[in-house]
Design a protein around this motif. Sequence first.
Motif, mmCIF file in Angstrom:
data_model
loop_
_atom_site.group_PDB
_atom_site.id
_atom_site.type_symbol
_atom_site.label_atom_id
_atom_site.label_comp_id
_atom_site.label_asym_id
_atom_site.label_seq_id
_atom_site.Cartn_x
_atom_site.Cartn_y
_atom_site.Cartn_z
ATOM 1 N N GLY A 131 74.815 -20.865 37.040
ATOM 2 C CA GLY A 131 73.850 -21.930 36.784
ATOM 3 C C GLY A 131 72.460 -21.379 36.529
ATOM 4 N N ASP A 132 72.073 -20.352 37.300
ATOM 5 C CA ASP A 132 70.757 -19.738 37.091
ATOM 6 C C ASP A 132 70.662 -19.085 35.723
ATOM 7 N N VAL A 133 71.732 -18.437 35.308
ATOM 8 C CA VAL A 133 71.736 -17.807 33.986
ATOM 9 C C VAL A 133 71.627 -18.864 32.896
ATOM 10 N N LEU A 134 72.315 -19.990 33.084
ATOM 11 C CA LEU A 134 72.219 -21.064 32.093
ATOM 12 C C LEU A 134 70.810 -21.635 32.019
ATOM 13 N N VAL A 135 70.156 -21.776 33.144
ATOM 14 C CA VAL A 135 68.786 -22.311 33.150
ATOM 15 C C VAL A 135 67.849 -21.349 32.439
ATOM 16 N N ARG A 136 67.967 -20.073 32.716
ATOM 17 C CA ARG A 136 67.102 -19.085 32.043
ATOM 18 C C ARG A 136 67.367 -19.039 30.544
ATOM 19 N N THR A 137 68.648 -19.053 30.174
ATOM 20 C CA THR A 137 69.004 -19.029 28.756
ATOM 21 C C THR A 137 68.484 -20.273 28.053
ATOM 22 N N GLY A 138 68.643 -21.416 28.697
ATOM 23 C CA GLY A 138 68.134 -22.655 28.121
ATOM 24 C C GLY A 138 66.630 -22.629 27.954
ATOM 25 N N GLY A 139 65.936 -22.017 28.898
ATOM 26 C CA GLY A 139 64.485 -21.891 28.779
ATOM 27 C C GLY A 139 64.077 -21.037 27.590
ATOM 28 N N LEU A 140 64.808 -19.955 27.374
ATOM 29 C CA LEU A 140 64.508 -19.103 26.218
ATOM 30 C C LEU A 140 64.791 -19.824 24.901
ATOM 31 N N VAL A 141 65.927 -20.501 24.838
ATOM 32 C CA VAL A 141 66.279 -21.228 23.614
ATOM 33 C C VAL A 141 65.257 -22.336 23.352
ATOM 34 N N PHE A 142 64.842 -23.031 24.414
ATOM 35 C CA PHE A 142 63.822 -24.062 24.277
ATOM 36 C C PHE A 142 62.513 -23.456 23.768
ATOM 37 N N GLY A 143 62.147 -22.291 24.287
ATOM 38 C CA GLY A 143 60.920 -21.624 23.846
ATOM 39 C C GLY A 143 60.960 -21.260 22.374
ATOM 40 N N PHE A 144 62.095 -20.732 21.913
ATOM 41 C CA PHE A 144 62.232 -20.414 20.489
ATOM 42 C C PHE A 144 62.126 -21.676 19.639
ATOM 43 N N GLY A 145 62.725 -22.754 20.117
ATOM 44 C CA GLY A 145 62.634 -24.015 19.388
ATOM 45 C C GLY A 145 61.213 -24.547 19.341
ATOM 46 N N ALA A 146 60.478 -24.377 20.446
ATOM 47 C CA ALA A 146 59.088 -24.840 20.488
ATOM 48 C C ALA A 146 58.228 -24.043 19.505
ATOM 49 N N VAL A 147 58.440 -22.742 19.449
ATOM 50 C CA VAL A 147 57.692 -21.918 18.493
ATOM 51 C C VAL A 147 58.051 -22.316 17.060
ATOM 52 N N ALA A 148 59.335 -22.549 16.808
ATOM 53 C CA ALA A 148 59.752 -22.969 15.463
ATOM 54 C C ALA A 148 59.119 -24.306 15.093
ATOM 55 N N THR A 149 59.009 -25.204 16.061
ATOM 56 C CA THR A 149 58.386 -26.500 15.796
ATOM 57 C C THR A 149 56.915 -26.331 15.449
ATOM 58 N N LEU A 150 56.223 -25.488 16.191
ATOM 59 C CA LEU A 150 54.808 -25.245 15.882
ATOM 60 C C LEU A 150 54.632 -24.619 14.506
ATOM 61 N N VAL A 151 55.522 -23.698 14.165
ATOM 62 C CA VAL A 151 55.420 -23.018 12.873
ATOM 63 C C VAL A 151 55.676 -23.991 11.725
ATOM 64 N N THR A 152 56.589 -24.929 11.912
ATOM 65 C CA THR A 152 56.877 -25.857 10.816
ATOM 66 C C THR A 152 55.748 -26.847 10.570
ATOM 67 N N PHE A 153 54.848 -27.003 11.532
ATOM 68 C CA PHE A 153 53.701 -27.882 11.324
ATOM 69 C C PHE A 153 52.548 -27.188 10.597
ATOM 70 N N VAL A 154 52.580 -25.879 10.502
ATOM 71 C CA VAL A 154 51.491 -25.133 9.868
ATOM 72 C C VAL A 154 51.258 -25.569 8.420
ATOM 73 N N PRO A 155 52.298 -25.710 7.577
ATOM 74 C CA PRO A 155 52.030 -26.106 6.179
ATOM 75 C C PRO A 155 51.354 -27.463 6.051
ATOM 76 N N MET A 156 51.581 -28.332 7.010
ATOM 77 C CA MET A 156 50.982 -29.652 6.943
ATOM 78 C C MET A 156 49.467 -29.587 7.130
ATOM 79 N N PHE A 157 49.010 -28.672 7.959
ATOM 80 C CA PHE A 157 47.589 -28.591 8.261
ATOM 81 C C PHE A 157 46.816 -27.683 7.304
ATOM 82 N N PHE A 158 47.472 -26.673 6.747
ATOM 83 C CA PHE A 158 46.773 -25.703 5.914
ATOM 84 C C PHE A 158 47.134 -25.790 4.436
ATOM 85 N N ASP A 159 47.823 -26.825 4.043
ATOM 86 C CA ASP A 159 48.165 -27.070 2.644
ATOM 87 C C ASP A 159 48.941 -25.906 2.022
ATOM 88 N N PHE A 160 49.946 -25.422 2.747
ATOM 89 C CA PHE A 160 50.847 -24.386 2.224
ATOM 90 C C PHE A 160 52.073 -25.060 1.628
#
Length: 79
Positions: free
Chosen positions: A8-37
């Motif tokens: 269970g602890d390994v699943l929680v840590r893995t889920g946290g990492l996957v969530f973090g990668f998804g959060a970074v991907a979400t932030l990156v996909t918003f960049v073109p909207m703000f900087f006209d790319f």
Amino acid sequence: MNSETDRGDVLVRTGGLVFGFGAVATLVTFVPMFFDFDRFPSFAYWLCMLMPVGFLISLAGMLVSARAQRRRLRERQAA
């Protein structure tokens, strides 16, 4: 510690990492909207789906750990 709790602890840590990668991907996909790319390709938007997947993996890990703790508590009370 129980091996199920460790799992269970390994699943929680893995889920946290996957969530973090998804959060970074979400932030990156918003960049073109703000900087006209130019827009990113579709796979970049699919990477954003890692956030809910990571959340679900962490939730599953918490449930596995809670179930293992409850089982250990019942075993102690029965003894």
